[in-house]
Write a protein that holds these residues in place. Structure first.
Motif, PDB file in Angstrom:
ATOM      1  N   GLN A 216       0.850  -1.205   0.000  1.00  0.00           N
ATOM      2  CA  GLN A 216       0.000   0.000   0.000  1.00  0.00           C
ATOM      3  C   GLN A 216       0.882   1.249   0.000  1.00  0.00           C
ATOM      4  OE1 GLN A 216      -2.855   0.298   3.164  1.00  0.00           O
ATOM      5  NE2 GLN A 216      -3.604  -1.783   2.886  1.00  0.00           N
ATOM      6  N   THR A 217       0.288   2.350  -0.459  1.00  0.00           N
ATOM      7  CA  THR A 217       1.017   3.616  -0.343  1.00  0.00           C
ATOM      8  C   THR A 217       0.848   4.090   1.098  1.00  0.00           C
ATOM      9  OG1 THR A 217       0.589   4.145  -2.611  1.00  0.00           O
ATOM     10  CG2 THR A 217       1.129   6.004  -1.206  1.00  0.00           C
ATOM     11  N   CYS A 218       1.899   4.652   1.649  1.00  0.00           N
ATOM     12  CA  CYS A 218       1.822   5.103   3.046  1.00  0.00           C
ATOM     13  C   CYS A 218       2.561   6.432   3.210  1.00  0.00           C
ATOM     14  CB  CYS A 218       2.452   4.039   3.939  1.00  0.00           C
ATOM     15  SG  CYS A 218       2.586   4.518   5.670  1.00  0.00           S
ATOM     16  N   ILE A 219       1.945   7.299   4.002  1.00  0.00           N
ATOM     17  CA  ILE A 219       2.601   8.566   4.330  1.00  0.00           C
ATOM     18  C   ILE A 219       3.038   8.499   5.795  1.00  0.00           C
ATOM     19  CG2 ILE A 219       2.279  11.051   4.646  1.00  0.00           C
ATOM     20  CD1 ILE A 219       0.097  10.888   2.468  1.00  0.00           C
ATOM     21  N   VAL A 220       4.306   8.799   6.065  1.00  0.00           N
ATOM     22  CA  VAL A 220       4.790   8.890   7.455  1.00  0.00           C
ATOM     23  C   VAL A 220       5.079  10.353   7.718  1.00  0.00           C
ATOM     24  CG1 VAL A 220       6.512   8.118   9.121  1.00  0.00           C
ATOM     25  CG2 VAL A 220       6.006   6.728   7.133  1.00  0.00           C
ATOM     26  N   ASP A 221       4.390  10.902   8.693  1.00  0.00           N
ATOM     27  CA  ASP A 221       4.615  12.312   9.019  1.00  0.00           C
ATOM     28  C   ASP A 221       5.366  12.373  10.358  1.00  0.00           C
ATOM     29  OD1 ASP A 221       4.534  14.944   9.717  1.00  0.00           O
ATOM     30  OD2 ASP A 221       2.501  15.286   8.985  1.00  0.00           O
ATOM     31  N   GLY A 222       6.672  12.533  10.260  1.00  0.00           N
ATOM     32  CA  GLY A 222       7.515  12.555  11.464  1.00  0.00           C
ATOM     33  C   GLY A 222       7.432  13.883  12.210  1.00  0.00           C
ATOM     34  N   VAL A 223       6.530  14.763  11.784  1.00  0.00           N
ATOM     35  CA  VAL A 223       6.344  16.023  12.506  1.00  0.00           C
ATOM     36  C   VAL A 223       5.096  15.913  13.385  1.00  0.00           C
ATOM     37  CG1 VAL A 223       6.012  18.519  12.288  1.00  0.00           C
ATOM     38  CG2 VAL A 223       7.451  17.301  10.638  1.00  0.00           C
ATOM     39  N   SER A 224       3.957  15.496  12.744  1.00  0.00           N
ATOM     40  CA  SER A 224       2.711  15.427  13.514  1.00  0.00           C
ATOM     41  C   SER A 224       2.481  14.050  14.137  1.00  0.00           C
ATOM     42  CB  SER A 224       1.528  15.748  12.596  1.00  0.00           C
ATOM     43  OG  SER A 224       1.337  14.662  11.705  1.00  0.00           O
ATOM     44  N   GLY A 225       3.199  13.035  13.651  1.00  0.00           N
ATOM     45  CA  GLY A 225       2.969  11.683  14.141  1.00  0.00           C
ATOM     46  C   GLY A 225       1.895  10.946  13.357  1.00  0.00           C
ATOM     47  N   GLY A 226       1.420  11.528  12.270  1.00  0.00           N
ATOM     48  CA  GLY A 226       0.381  10.884  11.457  1.00  0.00           C
ATOM     49  C   GLY A 226       0.959   9.794  10.567  1.00  0.00           C
ATOM     50  N   VAL A 227       0.193   8.702  10.456  1.00  0.00           N
ATOM     51  CA  VAL A 227       0.550   7.637   9.509  1.00  0.00           C
ATOM     52  C   VAL A 227      -0.699   7.366   8.686  1.00  0.00           C
ATOM     53  CG1 VAL A 227       1.250   5.219   9.267  1.00  0.00           C
ATOM     54  CG2 VAL A 227       2.214   6.604  11.111  1.00  0.00           C
ATOM     55  N   TYR A 228      -0.597   7.442   7.376  1.00  0.00           N
ATOM     56  CA  TYR A 228      -1.775   7.299   6.503  1.00  0.00           C
ATOM     57  C   TYR A 228      -1.524   6.177   5.506  1.00  0.00           C
ATOM     58  CZ  TYR A 228      -2.115  12.024   8.389  1.00  0.00           C
ATOM     59  OH  TYR A 228      -2.131  13.100   9.239  1.00  0.00           O
ATOM     60  N   PHE A 229      -2.360   5.133   5.585  1.00  0.00           N
ATOM     61  CA  PHE A 229      -2.254   4.052   4.610  1.00  0.00           C
ATOM     62  C   PHE A 229      -3.265   4.318   3.504  1.00  0.00           C
ATOM     63  CE2 PHE A 229      -0.565   2.071   8.438  1.00  0.00           C
ATOM     64  CZ  PHE A 229       0.581   1.476   7.942  1.00  0.00           C
ATOM     65  N   SER A 230      -2.905   4.025   2.269  1.00  0.00           N
ATOM     66  CA  SER A 230      -3.740   4.297   1.094  1.00  0.00           C
ATOM     67  C   SER A 230      -4.360   5.693   1.181  1.00  0.00           C
ATOM     68  CB  SER A 230      -4.850   3.257   0.970  1.00  0.00           C
ATOM     69  OG  SER A 230      -4.294   1.998   0.808  1.00  0.00           O
ATOM     70  N   ASP A 232      -5.839   9.417   0.338  1.00  0.00           N
ATOM     71  CA  ASP A 232      -6.556   9.900  -0.849  1.00  0.00           C
ATOM     72  C   ASP A 232      -5.631  10.816  -1.651  1.00  0.00           C
ATOM     73  OD1 ASP A 232      -6.622  12.396   0.426  1.00  0.00           O
ATOM     74  OD2 ASP A 232      -8.439  11.823   1.523  1.00  0.00           O
ATOM     75  N   SER A 233      -6.054  11.090  -2.878  1.00  0.00           N
ATOM     76  CA  SER A 233      -5.147  11.783  -3.800  1.00  0.00           C
ATOM     77  C   SER A 233      -4.797  13.190  -3.303  1.00  0.00           C
ATOM     78  CB  SER A 233      -5.732  11.833  -5.190  1.00  0.00           C
ATOM     79  OG  SER A 233      -6.998  12.441  -5.107  1.00  0.00           O
ATOM     80  N   GLN A 234      -5.761  13.804  -2.599  1.00  0.00           N
ATOM     81  CA  GLN A 234      -5.505  15.170  -2.106  1.00  0.00           C
ATOM     82  C   GLN A 234      -4.350  15.185  -1.077  1.00  0.00           C
ATOM     83  OE1 GLN A 234      -9.148  16.714  -0.666  1.00  0.00           O
ATOM     84  NE2 GLN A 234      -8.498  18.834  -0.920  1.00  0.00           N
ATOM     85  N   LYS A 235      -4.452  14.215  -0.135  1.00  0.00           N
ATOM     86  CA  LYS A 235      -3.434  14.112   0.919  1.00  0.00           C
ATOM     87  C   LYS A 235      -2.059  13.832   0.295  1.00  0.00           C
ATOM     88  CE  LYS A 235      -2.354  13.658   5.256  1.00  0.00           C
ATOM     89  NZ  LYS A 235      -2.416  14.834   6.045  1.00  0.00           N
ATOM     90  N   LEU A 236      -2.080  12.894  -0.659  1.00  0.00           N
ATOM     91  CA  LEU A 236      -0.838  12.499  -1.308  1.00  0.00           C
ATOM     92  C   LEU A 236      -0.205  13.673  -2.047  1.00  0.00           C
ATOM     93  CD1 LEU A 236       0.728   9.895  -1.431  1.00  0.00           C
ATOM     94  CD2 LEU A 236      -0.418   9.333  -3.552  1.00  0.00           C
ATOM     95  N   LYS A 237      -1.092  14.464  -2.690  1.00  0.00           N
ATOM     96  CA  LYS A 237      -0.598  15.610  -3.450  1.00  0.00           C
ATOM     97  C   LYS A 237       0.108  16.597  -2.500  1.00  0.00           C
ATOM     98  CE  LYS A 237      -2.395  18.687  -6.867  1.00  0.00           C
ATOM     99  NZ  LYS A 237      -3.616  19.358  -7.182  1.00  0.00           N
TER     100      LYS A 237
END
Ligand code: PEP
Ligand code: MG
Length: 556
Positions: A216-230, A232-237
């Motif tokens: 899956q595509t995943c975003i790791v945000d080492g600033v806010s602590g957010g982890v997002y799996f799959s 949406d396109s807006q977040k990814l952009k």
């Protein structure tokens, strides 16, 4: 999109494809066999392949992360070749008629259990290494490759239920963009490693990940602590554009620092590092934290004015034999040479608490963080301490070396440590061994006791460096390793900040400099307050220096 909120332990933001590192044993069923000869042959072939992999991994890690990290894989190889481990696996195949995979899993389970019951915390911790080794053999038996092949050549986000330093190092290099671990703490050595590799990392305690996240595509945000799996396109952009602008910034910084040609790069490295001052001209020294020669290289590349904290214990971790005076001298001299006239502050051995070294036998203590740690261990092992101090003094002829004593609580400890230093210098002199006659001597302020009596301690030393990781732990009575109470481990707590201010005030009154080398030093939301308090030096991971420099230059 599935999202989690975790603890950010290494800054930055990255998006990539998930590689889920499963513990191979956790998916190991009990399989029986009729052909025990065939299973024994399979086991032997897998053991040979695993040994070859570990040799390769050792070489790769030595290049990328230095000796202490690489030694982990030498230990794994020794475990792999352990004759008891082999006979246990063989018996399970020949007598219990188990498949090779099942035999490896069961033998590792039995070994880990015995280690856990040994009564020694250090030996019990080796159970995790036995599991690592078993995972490797089982993966080979299943015909899987070692590289992060499941995601091909894509940049990966490593997700696991517990990311260990060795797992991180296995994937370090160009492919690894970020880490998401289901267990850990902000000041664990995996988190420190992530920061020195400059990749974002988030710990999401209490969540059990499984292979469904793989690919899956995943975003790791080492600033806010957010982890997002799959996502949406807006977040990814949004993330892609944040990544792009930080990559542009990094490359702009790189090109202005290193210029474009190799010739200019060499020039840059011998030029003095850039000075950092506030708008009103208050100069703040920016040093870097390091644990290996590779970290020292990174520090120089990032324009550090020196090394403000050399975690010397990294040369002892993962080793079964103590480093000799000659080996330590060679490491310190090599670092001092790389640094030229830049300052090189070697913190003496801080073994104990979460850092155990196989080469230093220790008792099993009920409260290791409050036990035989750092100087207490050195005082109890005079030869060990003297060997290190002799190496520090010998490196003093190569560069601008200073020594720093950790975990100070009382004045008498400084006297005792300085006595050791004096005796080591006297011995070197008698033996006609070249060494520094006088070496700048500082202490870490990382206990509330030291902060409170810092006016008394300041008279005895040349500088203070505040270790906010431990200062937070000891002030707030919260174990920095315990993920279950991470919410209480708040370095922004007013009590911690006031102790920092008090220490800086006492240092100023006694005419010595005071810096911060704990993780809080890199927190740009506090830079202004620290400078106002009189902090004149900050030492942080090389990857944090750019943001700090920018922040300081923006301050009035
Ligand atoms: C600290 O305690 O802040 C520190 C810098 O030392 P370490 O993290 O190595 O204990
Ligand atoms: Mg500390």
């Amino acid at each position: 999109m599935k999202e989690y909120k975790g603890i950010p332990v290494s800054t930055g933001i990255a998006a990539g494809t998930v590689f889920f590192a499963a513990a191979e044993r956790s998916v190991c069923r009990t399989e029986k066999t009729e052909d025990t000869k065939k299973e024994t042959r399979r086991l032997i072939t897998a053991l040979n392949k695993a040994a070859a992999e570990l040799t390769e991994l050792y070489r790769k890690t030595l290049r990328e992360a230095g000796t202490s990290a690489a030694d982990i894989f030498l230990i794994h190889k020794m475990m792999l070749q352990d004759s008891d481990f082999y006979s246990r696996m063989r018996t399970l195949i020949t007598e219990d008629r188990l498949s090779a995979e099942t035999a490896v899993g069961k033998a590792a389970e039995e070994f880990s259990r015995e280690l856990a019951e040994s009564g020694s915390e250090y030996i019990a911790e080796r159970g995790a290494d036995v599991s690592d080794v078993a995972d490797r053999i089982i993966r080979i038996l299943r015909g899987k490759t070692t590289a992060p092949a499941p995601v091909g050549t894509e940049k990966i986000i490593l997700v696991a239920n517990e990311i260990t330093p060795s797992l991180t190092l296995m994937f370090s290099g160009l492919q690894l963009l970020g880490l998401v671990s289901g267990k850990g703490s902000a000041t664990s050595h995996t988190a420190i490693l992530a920061r020195s590799l400059g990749i974002p990392a988030v710990i999401v305690n209490g969540v059990t990940f499984d292979s469904s996240v793989n690919g899956q595509t995943c975003i790791v945000d080492g600033v806010s602590g957010g982890v997002y799996f799959s996502p949406d396109s807006q977040k990814l952009k949004a993330v892609r554009s944040a990544e792009k602008s930080s990559a542009e910034k990094a490359s702009a910084e790189k090109s202005s620092a290193e210029k474009s040609s190799e010739k200019e790069r060499e020039l840059f490295e011998i030029l003095p590092p850039p000075e950092t001052a506030t708008q009103s001209g208050k100069k703040i020294t920016l040093y870097a934290n390091a644990g290996s020669l590779e970290d020292v290289d990174a520090a120089v590349r990032c324009g550090a004015e020196g090394i403000g904290l050399f975690r010397s214990e990294f040369s002892y971790l993962g080793r079964t034999v103590l480093p000799t005076e000659a080996e330590l001298t060679a490491v310190y001299q090599a670092a001092a040479k790389k640094l030229g006239t830049r300052k090189f502050i070697i913190r003496t051995l801080d073994i104990g608490a979460d850092k155990k070294a196989a080469c230093i036998p220790m008792q099993n203590e009920p409260n290791p963080a409050l036990g035989i740690r750092a100087l207490r261990l050195c005082f109890a092992n005079p030869q060990l301490f003297t060997t290190q101090l002799r190496a520090v003094l010998r490196a003093g002829v190569t560069g601008n070396v200073a020594v720093m004593f950790p975990m100070i609580c009382s004045l008498s400890e400084i006297h005792r440590a300085k006595q050791f230093l004096k005796a080591a210098a006297a011995d070197l002199k008698n033996e006609n061994v070249p060494h520094a006659e006088r070496i700048e001597t500082g202490i870490m302020i990382e206990t509330p006791a030291a902060a409170v009596i810092s006016d008394v301690l300041a008279a005895e030393v040349d500088f203070f460096s505040i270790g906010t990781n431990d200062l937070t732990q000891y002030t707030l009575a919260v174990d920095r390793q315990n993920a279950d109470i991470a919410e209480y481990c708040d370095p922004h707590h007013e009590s911690v900040l006031r102790l920092i201010e008090l220490t800086a005030k006492h240092a100023r009154e006694h005419g010595i400099w005071c810096g911060i080398c704990g993780e809080l030093g890199a927190d740009t939301s506090l830079t202004e307050r620290f400078i106002k308090a009189g902090i004149s030096e900050l030492s942080a991971a090389p990857s944090a220096l750019h943001a700090l420099r920018k922040k300081i230059r923006s301050l009035p």
